[in-house]
Enzyme design. Structure first.
Site, short mmCIF file in Angstrom:
data_model
loop_
_atom_site.label_atom_id
_atom_site.label_comp_id
_atom_site.label_asym_id
_atom_site.label_seq_id
_atom_site.Cartn_x
_atom_site.Cartn_y
_atom_site.Cartn_z
CB ILE A 59 -0.94 0.00 1.22
CG1 ILE A 59 -1.93 -1.18 1.12
CG2 ILE A 59 -1.70 1.32 1.33
CD1 ILE A 59 -2.76 -1.39 2.36
CB THR A 104 2.39 -0.54 9.20
OG1 THR A 104 1.79 0.06 10.37
CG2 THR A 104 3.58 0.29 8.76
CD GLU A 139 -14.00 6.86 3.81
OE1 GLU A 139 -14.58 5.79 4.09
OE2 GLU A 139 -14.50 7.98 3.97
CG LEU A 193 -15.52 0.82 -1.88
CD1 LEU A 193 -16.39 -0.38 -1.55
CD2 LEU A 193 -15.94 1.42 -3.21
CD GLU A 210 -2.97 -9.80 4.60
OE1 GLU A 210 -1.71 -9.77 4.63
OE2 GLU A 210 -3.65 -8.79 4.36
CG ASP A 248 -9.25 -7.50 7.51
OD1 ASP A 248 -8.44 -6.67 7.97
OD2 ASP A 248 -9.91 -7.32 6.47
CE LYS A 295 -11.59 -4.40 5.96
NZ LYS A 295 -11.63 -4.92 4.59
#
Length: 918
Positions: free
Chosen positions: A570, A651, A702, A709, A763, A774, A778
């Protein structure tokens, strides 16, 4: 004592006084040479006027060449008197010491004078560069009885001697050098007197230091005459009459100066006059100076006396800057300033003009132009009555013209309930300040009269505080005054602009810019004229504050110093996107994003001016140093030339996330796709959000949900407009979206997982995706954004990792054994298909029941969740407004590029908050 020393020196120095050894020259009307004048003593010039203490023996004569007294001078003239013409035919030029610092520069000045097509020209010159300082140094050494004053005087002689040899020849050279050596002989005798006495009066000092201007004016006049142009030089002590004041300044006597100018011109008519700057005379005809920056003042006075068309101040900068270019690299040249704006900026330390310089020209509406002698192509800055302008179709006028700062100040705060409504308190305060000779730079008082605070130079604050403590001892003991407090280490920032007057929102914009740069204001002052707004700040915040307000008023770019943490998938994608876009952002949107550092877990790259993003990978390898997050943070945030700092955490490291609170406390903005902080312990999350709300430091995340998104921003928009969240349900994992979108027909679960891993959707260890953790993070982020106070452990999670494989040592072993467990999940899929449904791995926030869940669910094939393809995410918001038909957000939810895009979007949102055009 000084008189005795002076008399002793006189009696022993035939070179200084002997009327037989000094040549008596007859002065021709056309000669620009210095005049040796013999003044009988005590009339018309008693040495007592130099404050020597007594007079020379009556009948002796003192011969001083064009320096001491300027009264009753008899000069032979062969022509009739000529009236002085005044008005627009005259242009006035002033050249500072740097402009005449060498022989070549003096030639350049002569060229500028000759090329000016004005009908008549008056040129004011300073002493050669450093000469005035050298002359003051002579005096200091002499009165300190330091024998090196003799060698220092020799250095002054050599500087002018060598310059004259470069510039002049023939009779002109001989005449000038004769006068130069004569002057130096006189100075040597006078300095010897000062040496013997061990002290010097102001009159002696002014007499000595004024020689530099006399010599430079004479040399320049010779150079102009070498070009065949008529030119006279003027010793302005014969013309300018000033009254010394108690504040180490002088007030011009315009009426007397005008009378003397007309007399001088009638005897020395010329179309070009080279005049000495800095020096003048008192009404008693005692030589004096106009103090520091006096040459500019001389030019302004001369401009007023001649009613000139324009006064041009030649210097070594292109004009007046909107801010100090040493502190704000994007400072711009201001093409026009009003008199008031220039006055205000000068007072607050901007390198413009001394405020008193502007007064004479304002009387006659004469413009002043600041020009760069080393860059003749630059038009400079024009200071005049009106400062509006339109250049190349672009309005360059701004509400705030510029910013200036004053450092090394202290605030003194006198406070107490007994002050309210008591007449004379402020008078008593400032009377005590005046008694210690302190300079009050700014005053601020609340209308309640409960306190008065004012700024003074830090070196004077101790004396001020002691004087106030003594003056108000009784009031302090009685409790009518609560304290006399000193706040050290302060600076003043002033915003200046004539159009600020009566324009709503200027102050709000200024304070908003400071607040967003996380800068605290300690005191504020604004006069009713509204030409300036003054704020007092911590000294260490001054440069950052200057940069922040300068950027906010569009005089420079909105600049953000950024540190990128984690140049992995990223982070690398983000750096490449920045590389491709920074030039466009700079050019079209006035946003300057500078990556000052990049750090991984082992290596970091730091830069003072910004990393070349086209080579960041190469530079990280070549110039990288051992990673140190604390040092990295200090470097990125420690650049005071850039007011705004942002750290971008790319990270998934909880240790990095634990630093967010400290960063926000320091005024560092934080942008991240890292979910660890917002899904970590609830108390830490609440503390982080509270800090964010209380300050103007921003925390954007975000990309923690849905990659690029707009999930978090959509949720906030609903809540901020008064909607109520009932339920949030969605497919939050791009990896699991891909797996279940392709888990169809005869394909096995393990086969699809293997395909997703090989395609880079999972991953390195697919269990990190299949465990559901994960997705749970969220869900907890959205639950907390919705107002639910849940811990991560409160979320019920259905893992897709078979229990026997959860403890498998490696990812490879896990993948080898996964096919053994295909049967159960394949049966689930078949059951769903038989019912016309599909399997989807979803996260749900149930706001009504205050809970969250992550599980595998079945949806009809007509449901929006069943319509996905690839690795898309989809989130449905069910609210009081969107109850019958939920609000759907759908799009790519995985991949480094889209996640980096989400982070980039947050960076631009930060820039918009900090003042970039929207």
């Amino acid at each position: 004592m000084l008189m005795a020393a002076f008399s002793a020196t006189i009696s022993g120095s035939s070179r200084f006084l002997s009327s037989t050894s000094l040549p008596k020259r007859k002065i021709s009307a056309s000669s620009p040479s210095p005049q040796c004048r013999s003044f009988p003593l005590p009339k018309p010039f008693p040495l007592s006027r130099l404050n020597i203490g007594s007079r020379l023996e009556r009948g002796k004569s003192l011969t001083i060449c064009a320096q001491t007294s300027v009264s009753d001078i008899s000069v032979e003239k062969s022509m009739d008197e000529v009236n002085l013409p005044k008005g627009d035919m005259w242009s006035v030029h002033k050249f500072g010491g740097t402009c005449v610092g060498t022989s070549q520069r003096i030639k350049n000045v002569a060229d500028i004078i000759i090329s000016d097509d004005s009908e008549r020209k008056l040129v004011v010159v300073s002493a050669m560069s450093k000469v005035t300082d050298m002359m003051y140094d002579l005096i200091n050494k002499a009165q300190s009885r330091d024998d090196s004053y003799i060698s220092a005087l020799d250095a002054v002689l050599e500087k002018h001697n060598s310059t004259a040899l470069d510039l002049l020849d023939g009779d002109d050279l001989a005449t000038f050098l004769s006068q130069l050596h004569h002057d130096v002989s006189n100075l040597k005798a006078m300095l010897r007197a000062i040496y013997i006495a061990g002290h010097v009066t102001e009159s002696f000092s002014d007499f000595v230091v004024g020689h530099g201007e006399l010599w430079s004016a004479q040399m320049l006049s010779y150079v102009v005459r070498k070009n065949g142009i008529d030119c006279k030089w003027m010793d302005t002590r014969e013309v300018l009459i000033v009254n010394p004041t108690s504040s180490n300044q002088v007030d011009p006597d315009f009426m007397e100066s005008e009378r003397k100018l007309e007399k001088w011109f009638s005897q020395n008519p010329s179309k070009i006059i080279i005049a000495t700057g800095f020096i003048a005379s008192t009404p008693q005809n005692i030589p004096t100076t106009l103090k520091r920056d006096g040459s500019d003042f001389s030019a302004a006075i001369m401009g007023a006396l001649f009613r000139a068309r324009q006064v041009t101040i030649w210097t070594d900068v292109d004009g007046v800057y909107s801010a100090d270019p040493r502190k704000v690299s994007e400072a711009v040249i201001l093409r026009k300033l009003s008199y008031q704006e220039a006055w205000e900026m000068s007072y607050f330390g901007a390198n413009v003009l001394h405020p008193r310089t502007i007064i004479p020209v304002m009387r006659y509406d004469i413009p002043i132009v600041i020009r760069n002698i080393f860059n003749l192509s630059s038009p400079g800055t024009k200071i005049c009555h009106s400062a509006s302008e339109d250049v190349d179709g672009q309005i360059l006028d701004s509400l705030v013209k510029g910013f200036a700062t004053i450092d090394n100040l202290a605030l003194v705060n006198v406070e107490g309930t007994g002050m309210a409504g008591v007449p004379g308190t402020a008078s008593a305060i400032f009377s005590a300040v005046k008694d210690v000779g302190a300079n009050v730079i700014m005053i601020s008082q609340a209308s309640s009269e409960h306190s008065v605070c004012f700024a003074v130079p830090e070196k004077e604050v101790r004396a001020v505080a002691e004087a106030l403590q003594s003056r108000f001892r009784q009031a302090l003991d009685a409790g009518r005054l609560s304290q006399v407090a000193v706040i050290p280490n302060c600076s003043i920032l002033a915003a200046v602009g004539q159009k600020m007057a009566s324009t709503p929102g200027v102050s709000a914009t200024l304070f908003n810019a400071l607040a967003k740069a996380n800068i605290n204001i300690r005191a504020i002052a604004q006069g009713c004229s509204e030409y300036n707004i003054t704020v007092v700040l911590k000294r260490e915040d001054c440069i950052r504050a200057l940069r922040a307000v300068h950027s906010r008023f569009y005089l420079s770019r909105t600049t953000i110093a950024m540190g990128i943490i984690g140049p992995g998938l990223i982070g690398a994608a983000l750096l490449d996107q920045l590389r491709d876009q920074v030039a466009v952002l700079k050019e079209e949107f006035n946003i300057d994003l500078r990556v000052m550092g990049i750090t991984g877990s082992r290596t970091m790259l730091l830069s003072e001016v910004g990393i070349d993003l086209s080579r960041w990978r190469e530079l990280l390898k070549q110039k990288g140093q051992v990673a140190d997050l604390e040092k990295f943070t200090q470097h990125v945030h420690g650049n005071h030339f850039i007011p705004n700092t942002a750290l971008v955490d790319c990270t998934a490291d909880s240790n990095v996330a634990s630093c967010y609170h400290d960063w926000l406390c320091k005024g560092i903005h934080v942008i991240t796709p890292n979910k660890k902080a917002n899904s970590g312990p609830l108390d830490k999350y609440l503390k982080l959000r509270a800090l964010q709300r209380q300050s103007y430091t921003h925390y954007f995340y975000e990309a923690t949900v849905g990659a690029g998104l707009p999930i978090v921003s959509t949720l906030r928009g609903l809540l901020e407009t008064g909607d109520r969240i009932l339920r949030i349900e969605g497919i939050f994992s791009g990896t699991l979206s891909y797996i279940f979108n392709n888990f169809t027909g005869t394909r096995t679960f393990s086969e699809v997982v293997t395909e997703a891993k090989e395609a880079g959707y999972t991953e390195p260890d697919p269990r990190d995706d299949l465990s559901g953790t994960d997705v749970a993070r969220k869900v907890i982020i959205l639950a907390r954004e919705s107002g639910l106070k849940l811990e991560l452990s409160d979320i019920a999670v259905q893992t897709l990792v078979p229990e026997p494989l959860r403890a498998t040592a490696s990812a490879d072993d896990f993948m080898k054994q996964l096919p053994q467990f295909d049967t159960d999940i394949t049966k689930e899929r078949q059951d769903a298909e038989e019912s016309g449904e599909v399997l989807r791995y979803v996260g749900v926030v149930d706001a009504i029941n205050q809970k969250g869940v992550v599980e595998l669910r079945r949806y009809s094939k007509s449901h929006p969740f069943a319509q996905l393809s690839g690795s898309d995410n989809i989130i449905a918001f069910t609210t009081t407004r969107y109850k019958e038909q939920p609000l759907i957000v759908r799009g790519p939810g995985a991949g480094a590029q889209v996640t980096a895009g989400g982070v980039f979007s947050d960076i631009l949102r930060l820039a918009s908050y900090l003042g970039a055009p929207s």
